[in-house]
Structure formats: C-alpha cells, structure tokens
Design a protein around this motif. Sequence first.
Motif, mmCIF file in Angstrom:
data_model
loop_
_atom_site.group_PDB
_atom_site.id
_atom_site.type_symbol
_atom_site.label_atom_id
_atom_site.label_comp_id
_atom_site.label_asym_id
_atom_site.label_seq_id
_atom_site.Cartn_x
_atom_site.Cartn_y
_atom_site.Cartn_z
ATOM 1 N N UNK A 1 29.803 -95.586 10.085
ATOM 2 C CA UNK A 1 28.808 -96.247 10.929
ATOM 3 C C UNK A 1 29.525 -96.914 12.089
ATOM 4 N N UNK A 2 28.942 -96.805 13.288
ATOM 5 C CA UNK A 2 29.460 -97.501 14.463
ATOM 6 C C UNK A 2 28.280 -98.176 15.145
ATOM 7 N N UNK A 3 28.368 -99.486 15.338
ATOM 8 C CA UNK A 3 27.260 -100.240 15.924
ATOM 9 C C UNK A 3 27.782 -101.233 16.952
ATOM 10 N N UNK A 4 26.939 -101.499 17.948
ATOM 11 C CA UNK A 4 27.251 -102.510 18.959
ATOM 12 C C UNK A 4 26.488 -103.774 18.605
ATOM 13 N N UNK A 5 27.192 -104.814 18.217
ATOM 14 C CA UNK A 5 26.572 -106.103 17.928
ATOM 15 C C UNK A 5 26.576 -106.895 19.224
ATOM 16 N N UNK A 6 25.404 -107.022 19.847
ATOM 17 C CA UNK A 6 25.317 -107.515 21.225
ATOM 18 C C UNK A 6 25.357 -109.028 21.343
ATOM 19 N N UNK A 7 25.115 -109.727 20.244
ATOM 20 C CA UNK A 7 25.109 -111.185 20.289
ATOM 21 C C UNK A 7 25.998 -111.766 19.215
ATOM 22 N N UNK A 8 26.004 -113.112 19.060
ATOM 23 C CA UNK A 8 26.798 -113.754 18.012
ATOM 24 C C UNK A 8 26.531 -113.124 16.658
ATOM 25 N N UNK A 9 27.582 -112.958 15.876
ATOM 26 C CA UNK A 9 27.493 -112.182 14.649
ATOM 27 C C UNK A 9 28.451 -112.758 13.611
ATOM 28 N N UNK A 10 28.639 -112.056 12.528
ATOM 29 C CA UNK A 10 29.502 -112.572 11.460
ATOM 30 C C UNK A 10 30.979 -112.574 11.858
ATOM 31 N N UNK A 11 31.305 -111.872 12.952
ATOM 32 C CA UNK A 11 32.705 -111.770 13.365
ATOM 33 C C UNK A 11 33.088 -112.834 14.396
ATOM 34 N N UNK A 12 32.217 -113.019 15.392
ATOM 35 C CA UNK A 12 32.565 -113.872 16.526
ATOM 36 C C UNK A 12 31.304 -114.215 17.310
ATOM 37 N N UNK A 13 31.455 -115.096 18.291
ATOM 38 C CA UNK A 13 30.323 -115.479 19.142
ATOM 39 C C UNK A 13 29.990 -114.391 20.164
ATOM 40 N N UNK A 14 30.912 -113.479 20.417
ATOM 41 C CA UNK A 14 30.762 -112.542 21.528
ATOM 42 C C UNK A 14 30.456 -111.128 21.031
ATOM 43 N N UNK A 15 29.963 -110.253 21.914
ATOM 44 C CA UNK A 15 29.649 -108.882 21.504
ATOM 45 C C UNK A 15 30.871 -108.124 20.994
ATOM 46 N N UNK A 16 30.666 -107.320 19.979
ATOM 47 C CA UNK A 16 31.738 -106.496 19.416
ATOM 48 C C UNK A 16 31.189 -105.117 19.077
ATOM 49 N N UNK A 17 32.101 -104.168 18.956
ATOM 50 C CA UNK A 17 31.800 -102.885 18.313
ATOM 51 C C UNK A 17 32.240 -103.020 16.859
ATOM 52 N N UNK A 18 31.331 -102.706 15.951
ATOM 53 C CA UNK A 18 31.664 -102.741 14.525
ATOM 54 C C UNK A 18 31.693 -101.310 14.001
ATOM 55 N N UNK A 19 32.778 -100.948 13.351
ATOM 56 C CA UNK A 19 32.913 -99.599 12.794
ATOM 57 C C UNK A 19 33.202 -99.693 11.301
ATOM 58 N N UNK A 20 32.483 -98.887 10.533
ATOM 59 C CA UNK A 20 32.781 -98.757 9.115
ATOM 60 C C UNK A 20 33.584 -97.473 8.950
#
Length: 724
Positions: free
Chosen positions: A11-30
């Motif tokens: 899975x590859x997703x763009x987390x556009x807002x604050x998330x479990x990783x950080x306050x800023x947007x990230x790409x999350x890949x499983x």
Amino acid sequence: MTKKKDIKFLRVAHLRGPNIWTYRPVIEAWIDIGELEDFPSNKLPGFNERLTALLPGLVEHRCGVGERGGFIERLEGGTWAGHILEHVVLELQNMAGMKTGFGKTRSTGEHAVYKMAFRTRDAVVGRAALEAGHRLLMAAINDEAFDMAATVAQLTELVDRYCPGPSTAHIVDAATDRRIPSIRLTEGNLVQLGHGAAQRRIWTAETDRTSAIGESIASDKDLTKELLASCGVPVPEGATVRSADAAWEEAQDIGLPVVLKPVDGNHGRGVTLNLMTEGEVRTAYAIASEAGDSTAVLVERFIPGNEHRLLVVGRQVVAAAKGESLWVTGDGKASVTDLVASQINTDPRRGESEEHPLGRVNVQDSEILLDLRRQGLTPESIPQDGQKVLIQVNGNVADDVTDRIHPEVAHAASLAARVVGLDIAGIDLVCEDISRPLSEQRGAIIEVNSSPGLLAHIKPASGEPRNVGRAIVDHLFGDGENGRIPIVGVTGKLGASLIARLIGCLLNAGGKHAGVANGEGLYLDGRQVHKGDCTGFAAGERLLINRNMEAAVFESNARSILAEGLPYDRCAVGIVTDMGGLEDVAEFHIRDSEALANVIRSQVDVILGDGSAVLNAADPEVVKLAEFSDGRVIFYAMDEQLAVMREHRARGERVVFARNNHIVLAEGEIETSLLDLGKIKPATVKHPASVLAATAGAWALGLPHDLICGGLRAFDATPKKTNY
C-alpha cells in the motif's frame, strides 16, 4: 551472491495532514521485504559500499544516532531494507532539489512487513522518488547497474514541474516561521496563507492586495512615466512612437544616445540601450515592437550608469540589487559563441531553472546580436587575443546592495510604487552610485514592474541574501495576526457528529459564520450543503479555503486519521470522546488499544499552546492523552465525583459535569450552573454526555455563558437541507 527477490509494495498513500508520524504531509508505504528480513545490511557482501558509492550524501543523514554519519553507522551495524529505502528516498529527493529530512520505519508485527513514511513536499515527486529509490536499492543489493544521472534528472524535472518555485516556497517558509498555515490552491504558485476569513493569497510576488489597475498601469510604460513625472519622481525624457522613422526622429530630438523599449513590456524584454546611430535605432525599434503586444515603442534618453532593481513591499524598500555588463575576452581561437559558453555560462549561478539567480546567455538573442553588430562582430566571429567584447549591457541584476541605498533613493522608489498603485513592485533605476541621491548624478527610474522576481534578492550572486519572504508575509499579516480562525476537532465514536454540529450551532449563535464537516455531511452556517461522510481531508479543506468561514468544526476518527491525516495543521480545541473503533482499523495493522491510542493522540498533538483539550473523564484511556496537550485540559463527565474530575478541579482547572440534571461549569472552586438539561430538545438531550462535551468546547472557545445556554436551547438535531 544469490540474487535477492524484489521488495513488494502492499500500500502507498499520501497522508496530507497531521498523522501518526508527524505534523506534516508524508508518503506512507507498506512494504514486504520478504527474504531480506534475514539479510540486514551487514549480511549483504559489498552492499554498503555500493550504496554509498551511488549516494555519497547518505553520510549527512544523522538517523537515530543524532550526528553526521549516523545512518552509515546503522548500515555497518546492520539495518533492514525498509529503513534503508526510507533514507534512499529522502536522499533522492534532496538530490533533485526538494529538501526533506523526516522519515521513519516501523514493523507491523507481521513477518517482514513494515510501514515506512517519509516527508515530501509534493505527492507526485514523492511517489516517483519512492519508485526510483526502490529500483536503486534492489540494484545495490543485487550488484546491478543503475543510471543515477538519468534518475536524478527525471526527478529534478518533476520537482521543477510540480513543486512551488523557489520564490513562492521562500514566502511560504516565512509564513511557516510565523506559524501561519498554508494551502496550495493549484499545481502552480497560487497559495493560500491562513484559513477561512483570515486568509490571504499570493501568486509568487503578487498578493490579493495587488491592484489590477496598478498592474495595468505598470504594463503601460508611457503612462507610468507620466504619472511618476507628475509626482516628482525622476524619469528619463522620452516619447512613444509607432514607426522606425518616428523613432529616429524622436531620438534626434531627445539627443543621442537613446534607449528603445516596448511600451507594454517588462523585466527588460525587448530593451536596447545606448543607441548612437540611425541604423541602430531602426533595428532596436524592430526588436522592441516584436517583444511587445503592439507596435508602440518608447524612445528615451539613455541614462549612463549601472542598472539596479529595488524591491518595494508595502511602503518600504526591502532589498536592492545591482547589475553589471557582461564581457568576454578573446583568445584569438574561440568564437564569440564559444567564449560565452566557456566564460559566462559555466558560472554555477547561471541556469534555466528558478533555482539559479542568473540565466544562461543566448548569443542569438536579438539585443545581443545588435550589440555584437555594433562592435563589428557576429556570434561566429573570433575576437583577437585579449580583445574585450561586450555581450550584454543589462539583465544581470544579481549583486546585493541593500545596505548602500541612499534614503532619498529609497523614498523615490517607494513613491513610484505607490503612484502606480502596487503593493509589491520591482523598481528599475539607473545610476552610477546608489548611495548618492539621484539628482546628483542624473539618475532616473526607468521601469516599475508588477510581480517582480525575488530570486536575485533571495540568492544574490554576491552579497547578503535578504529575507524578502518575511517582508511580504509581514505586509499581509499585522503584528499578532496568524491567519487562523477558531478550529475545533472532534475525534471518537461516541456522539462525535452531534458534538461537531452542536458546537457549530453555538458558534453561529455567537455571530460567526461557521462550517462543520462531520460524518453526516458538510454544513455552512447550519445548512447541510452536502450529505454523506465528510470526515475526509478534501471535505475539510473545502471549509478552510472558504473565505466566508470565521470558524470551523471537524469530526475525525481513527480510520480517517490513518487514511489521510487531519485536514488542519493546528486547532484551538481538540475533543476526544472515546477510544472506540478498533475494529474499524484492523486493516491498518492497528490491533490493540495502545496502538489505537497512538492514532487518536494525533487530535491532541495538534492543539495550539493557547488552546484546550476537551477529554472524556469517564474513559481512562482518553484521560491519559491529557499529558500530550500543549494547551489547557478540560475534563467532562456526567459524574462529578470521578477521581480525575476531583483532582483536576482541585488544581484549579476546568471541568464540566451534570448535577441534579443541570449542566455545571467549574473552574477550581468557582461553579456556574448553566442550564437544565430538560430545556434542551429531546433529540439532542438523549445524548447528555455529548451535550457536556460540546458545552466544554464552547467554553474553551470563550463563548459567553448566556450565549451557550441560548444555543443549546435552539439547537435542532434535524439538519436543514439546502441546494446552496
């Protein structure tokens, strides 16, 4: 070494807002690293050497060690493919000109399956870097060839195409430094600074305060000159002509040398300087008329001296740069074209992208061809050894001289911008010495430009860089302004939609235009404008870009946070009702209450320092989130005797509870009996804990007690539909 099997992306997703990783947007890949789970980096012969040869910049990655070379130390000690891929992707983005540094990789608990997240400033670039990093990593593992130059070139092209230009990014970074949020509205450089009714918009060096009339005046050079001259701003004598014959006649009247430029041009396009003969004037007329949108050409007295560009923001000159003429020196062997390539275009400050303060010189440009012809040369000519050849008189404004500006010169430039009607302007002037008044040296302002370039001030070829982005942000937002509107976030499964709507109603009762995005729909001032689940990022962003919104309320849950992140960067009030919903997020590898709490915590992490967390005291897991709030904490519960409530109140803090069927607000020993629950409409009061949560949220926002009472009585849980 046996070739290793490929890594699989699950899975590859763009987390556009604050998330479990950080306050800023990230790409999350499983990712599933397969057999590489048994082969960390120190068990792959030659891998570390191959990887660092491809990416020598990895030595700068501090990783968890916290110092330069930290990641290399991890490689040598043995680390796994998911963690390595994280750093490879970050380094590729850096090499492509998109600086990033955050990344994390965590095991999911399944054999060989990891979640990896990395910061990216653009989803398209981030995904491309992930794909390229994957190919590079497998090539290094299996000792296969990899075309690094082509990969970086492709990523660089994507950065240039999809990321904001350096000038826009500079302004956005300045806004971030002032904790002003930003939203990119297009794939170009149109950016919103702030939220809702408090927002301002920029388009590089244009703002929503930039006058369209002012821009039109600036594009009419003749009108600009008339206005400036009428206000006492020194400008060169000149007139508009519409034929080469008229240009030569006017040049003789003014007196040689002269300058020709398009009436509707800007930024030096189509300008030819120091014209001394009829032939030069006629040629320059053709250049100017072709560069402009009409045959109208301005003939002006030539002002001797150096070209300068002054940047005016508001009523102040905030930066100044000086230009210089470009020359090459012959060697008796090379042509003019070759000399330009070897002596000018090799300068690392020159390039085609916006990252370069100076552009590359094209000897086929009509203005350069004219200057060469005046020297009896062509691009193919071979100058004698030691012969100096003038290539370009203007267009090289890149040396910072801000600290040398004479106050009278700064006043004239600021006045010119105001006369034309521009809030941000590039003032072109010619003088021999900018540290002296223009009147002492026959200096003059020759152009006023809208949407001026900023790079010469941000990255001058010499001298001190100027923080012009901060000047622009300070121009748009006064002292104490941060572009924010009151934002309330509600997270949980118990009555979250009702709480969000109820707080929206209370904000409306307080006279604010408020929007609500919850699990039932999207509401503007209480009207349902969209029916259906609106807990996602896109629906929430619709509220933040709406210039009518003076406050906004958002519902989220563990699933929406994991899928996209929160739609806002910070909030004034964050409400957490419960820790339910574990069954909704099993597919995200969230399998226990501790992992779920880490997700729900995101709502508390984004509370502003002057904001409040509103937490359900009846849920022990929710209570634990209090320590993560940067702001105050308000506990609510039906039972005032809960230990958490009593202890919190004993410390002088706020609690909300029900006593004898009345809503009670308490801060330390001070109590206010607010309202009989029986006076609230039945559809609402059947969820009394939700009413307490909404009341606590309204109290945290500073709404008056009588207004809260009135809003609670008036609230109707049945949405009013509209086609708005």
